[in-house]
Write a protein that holds these residues in place. Structure first.
Motif, short mmCIF file in Angstrom:
data_model
loop_
_atom_site.label_atom_id
_atom_site.label_comp_id
_atom_site.label_asym_id
_atom_site.label_seq_id
_atom_site.Cartn_x
_atom_site.Cartn_y
_atom_site.Cartn_z
N ALA A 171 0.62 -2.91 8.25
CA ALA A 171 -0.13 -4.09 7.80
C ALA A 171 0.73 -4.83 6.80
CB ALA A 171 -1.45 -3.66 7.17
N PHE A 172 1.30 -5.94 7.23
CA PHE A 172 2.11 -6.77 6.33
C PHE A 172 1.15 -7.70 5.59
CE2 PHE A 172 5.07 -5.66 9.78
CZ PHE A 172 6.12 -5.13 9.03
N ILE A 173 1.07 -7.53 4.28
CA ILE A 173 0.05 -8.22 3.49
C ILE A 173 0.55 -9.60 3.08
CG2 ILE A 173 -1.37 -8.11 1.41
CD1 ILE A 173 -1.03 -5.05 1.50
N ASN A 174 -0.20 -10.61 3.50
CA ASN A 174 0.15 -11.99 3.18
C ASN A 174 -0.74 -12.58 2.10
OD1 ASN A 174 2.06 -11.97 5.36
ND2 ASN A 174 0.35 -12.26 6.78
N GLY A 175 -1.96 -12.05 1.96
CA GLY A 175 -2.90 -12.57 0.99
C GLY A 175 -3.07 -11.64 -0.18
N ASP A 176 -4.34 -11.43 -0.56
CA ASP A 176 -4.66 -10.56 -1.69
C ASP A 176 -4.36 -9.11 -1.32
OD1 ASP A 176 -5.81 -9.09 -3.74
OD2 ASP A 176 -7.49 -10.46 -3.99
N VAL A 177 -3.45 -8.48 -2.06
CA VAL A 177 -3.04 -7.11 -1.76
C VAL A 177 -4.21 -6.15 -1.89
CG1 VAL A 177 -1.55 -5.22 -2.49
CG2 VAL A 177 -0.67 -7.55 -2.47
N VAL A 178 -5.02 -6.34 -2.93
CA VAL A 178 -6.17 -5.45 -3.16
C VAL A 178 -7.18 -5.59 -2.04
CG1 VAL A 178 -8.09 -4.94 -4.71
CG2 VAL A 178 -5.83 -5.43 -5.66
N GLU A 179 -7.46 -6.81 -1.62
CA GLU A 179 -8.42 -7.03 -0.55
C GLU A 179 -7.94 -6.41 0.76
OE1 GLU A 179 -11.54 -8.41 -0.22
OE2 GLU A 179 -11.50 -8.15 -2.39
N ALA A 180 -6.65 -6.52 1.04
CA ALA A 180 -6.10 -5.91 2.26
C ALA A 180 -6.23 -4.39 2.20
CB ALA A 180 -4.65 -6.32 2.44
N ALA A 181 -5.93 -3.81 1.04
CA ALA A 181 -6.05 -2.36 0.89
C ALA A 181 -7.50 -1.93 1.04
CB ALA A 181 -5.51 -1.94 -0.48
N LYS A 182 -8.43 -2.73 0.50
CA LYS A 182 -9.86 -2.41 0.66
C LYS A 182 -10.27 -2.46 2.13
CE LYS A 182 -11.44 -4.19 -3.83
NZ LYS A 182 -11.96 -2.91 -4.37
N GLY A 183 -9.77 -3.48 2.85
CA GLY A 183 -10.11 -3.62 4.27
C GLY A 183 -9.62 -2.43 5.08
N LEU A 184 -8.40 -1.99 4.83
CA LEU A 184 -7.87 -0.83 5.54
C LEU A 184 -8.64 0.44 5.17
CD1 LEU A 184 -4.06 -1.59 5.15
CD2 LEU A 184 -5.35 -1.54 7.31
N ARG A 185 -8.96 0.60 3.89
CA ARG A 185 -9.70 1.80 3.46
C ARG A 185 -11.08 1.84 4.10
NH1 ARG A 185 -12.09 1.32 -2.30
NH2 ARG A 185 -13.27 -0.17 -1.02
N ASP A 186 -11.77 0.71 4.10
CA ASP A 186 -13.13 0.67 4.66
C ASP A 186 -13.10 0.92 6.17
OD1 ASP A 186 -14.00 0.12 2.12
OD2 ASP A 186 -14.24 -2.04 2.45
N PHE A 187 -12.09 0.35 6.84
CA PHE A 187 -11.99 0.57 8.28
C PHE A 187 -11.68 2.04 8.57
CE2 PHE A 187 -10.08 0.59 12.48
CZ PHE A 187 -10.86 -0.30 13.19
N ALA A 188 -10.84 2.65 7.76
CA ALA A 188 -10.50 4.07 7.96
C ALA A 188 -11.71 4.96 7.74
CB ALA A 188 -9.36 4.47 7.02
N LYS A 189 -12.60 4.57 6.80
CA LYS A 189 -13.82 5.36 6.59
C LYS A 189 -14.72 5.31 7.82
CE LYS A 189 -14.14 5.02 1.55
NZ LYS A 189 -14.95 4.47 0.41
N ALA A 190 -14.81 4.11 8.42
CA ALA A 190 -15.64 3.96 9.61
C ALA A 190 -14.95 4.49 10.87
CB ALA A 190 -16.00 2.49 9.81
N ASN A 191 -13.62 4.54 10.85
CA ASN A 191 -12.84 5.02 12.00
C ASN A 191 -11.80 6.02 11.50
OD1 ASN A 191 -13.70 2.83 14.25
ND2 ASN A 191 -13.37 1.79 12.29
N PRO A 192 -12.18 7.28 11.35
CA PRO A 192 -11.29 8.29 10.76
C PRO A 192 -9.97 8.50 11.50
CG PRO A 192 -13.56 9.09 10.87
CD PRO A 192 -13.51 7.82 11.67
N THR A 193 -9.89 8.01 12.74
CA THR A 193 -8.62 8.17 13.46
C THR A 193 -7.52 7.29 12.88
OG1 THR A 193 -9.47 6.57 15.07
CG2 THR A 193 -9.67 8.89 15.64
N LEU A 194 -7.89 6.27 12.08
CA LEU A 194 -6.88 5.48 11.39
C LEU A 194 -6.49 6.21 10.12
CD1 LEU A 194 -5.28 2.76 11.13
CD2 LEU A 194 -7.16 1.99 9.67
N VAL A 195 -5.21 6.53 10.00
CA VAL A 195 -4.71 7.27 8.84
C VAL A 195 -3.77 6.38 8.04
CG1 VAL A 195 -3.42 9.29 8.08
CG2 VAL A 195 -4.90 9.45 10.10
N ILE A 196 -4.07 6.21 6.75
CA ILE A 196 -3.19 5.44 5.87
C ILE A 196 -2.14 6.39 5.32
CG2 ILE A 196 -3.06 4.10 3.74
CD1 ILE A 196 -5.92 3.15 4.28
#
Length: 217
Positions: free
Chosen positions: A80-105
């Motif tokens: 995920a190449f972050i172009n906008g708010d770094v914190v918001e992008a990290a939150k989006g990835l974390r929330d998606f990983a919680k809902a989809n555990p197969t995504l590993v950060i």
């Protein structure tokens, strides 16, 4: 993949590294095509989510001046190449990983510093830029209000004192001439002075009368 295609792919990844504020590496093993599309939509303008080949990503990272990525580039990798708010992008990835555990950060990079998975999670726990800017604006407004109060307070106090003095002067005009204290002191002095002078003047009169009576006798 042809050599020219590899060079073009590496160049694209290098450009993405250079143009982004940061990057988060993930392992997407087990995610369906639809889930990957949902993840891209959830990130919106904050990040571009791209599936990469590990060998090409290693070369691109080195060319972009990023070292320490090799251990993270294992298994199916998407960045995920972050172009906008770094914190918001990290939150989006974390929330998606919680809902989809197969995504590993797996980790990431921010300002040239390599982040592990725990550091990316801490980044996601921070307040977003909008929230921080709102708090900063609120603090600035509070400081300005305090400054205005401090500047205006002496003027308000002076106005109250002037009003009180005016009201007092209307009741006792001698205040403006500085005679309020003198006016009250003079009558007291006038009352006490005659009391001291009358006592000695009466006694000689009585003695003179008794002397006259003795002489006549």
């Amino acid at each position: 993949m042809a050599r020219a295609d590899k060079q073009a792919a590496v160049a694209d990844i290098v450009e993405s590294f250079n143009d982004s504020a940061g990057a988060v590496l993930t392992e997407y093993r087990g995610l369906t095509v639809k889930q990957l599309q949902d993840l891209r939509r959830s990130l919106g303008a904050n990040a571009d989510y791209a599936v990469v080949k590990n060998t090409l990503a290693k070369i691109a990272a080195n060319e972009a001046g990023i070292s320490g990525f090799d251990d993270l580039l294992t298994g199916p990798t998407a960045i995920a190449f972050i172009n906008g708010d770094v914190v918001e992008a990290a939150k989006g990835l974390r929330d998606f990983a919680k809902a989809n555990p197969t995504l590993v950060i797996k980790g990431g990079v921010l300002d040239g510093k390599i982040l592990d998975a725990k550091e990316v999670a801490k980044l996601a726990d921070l307040e977003s830029r909008e929230v921080l800017m709102g708090k900063l604006a609120g603090a600035m407004l509070a400081s300005l209000s305090q400054a205005v109060y401090l500047l205006n307070a002496p003027l308000a106090q002076a106005a109250r004192l002037a009003g009180a003095l005016q009201a007092k002067a209307e009741q006792d005009p001698s205040i403006l001439a500085g005679g309020a204290g003198q006016a009250s002191a003079e009558p007291v002095a006038a009352d006490e002075a005659p009391a001291e002078e009358e006592a000695p003047t009466e006694e000689p009169a009585a003695e003179a009368a008794s002397d006259e009576e003795t002489a006549e006798a």
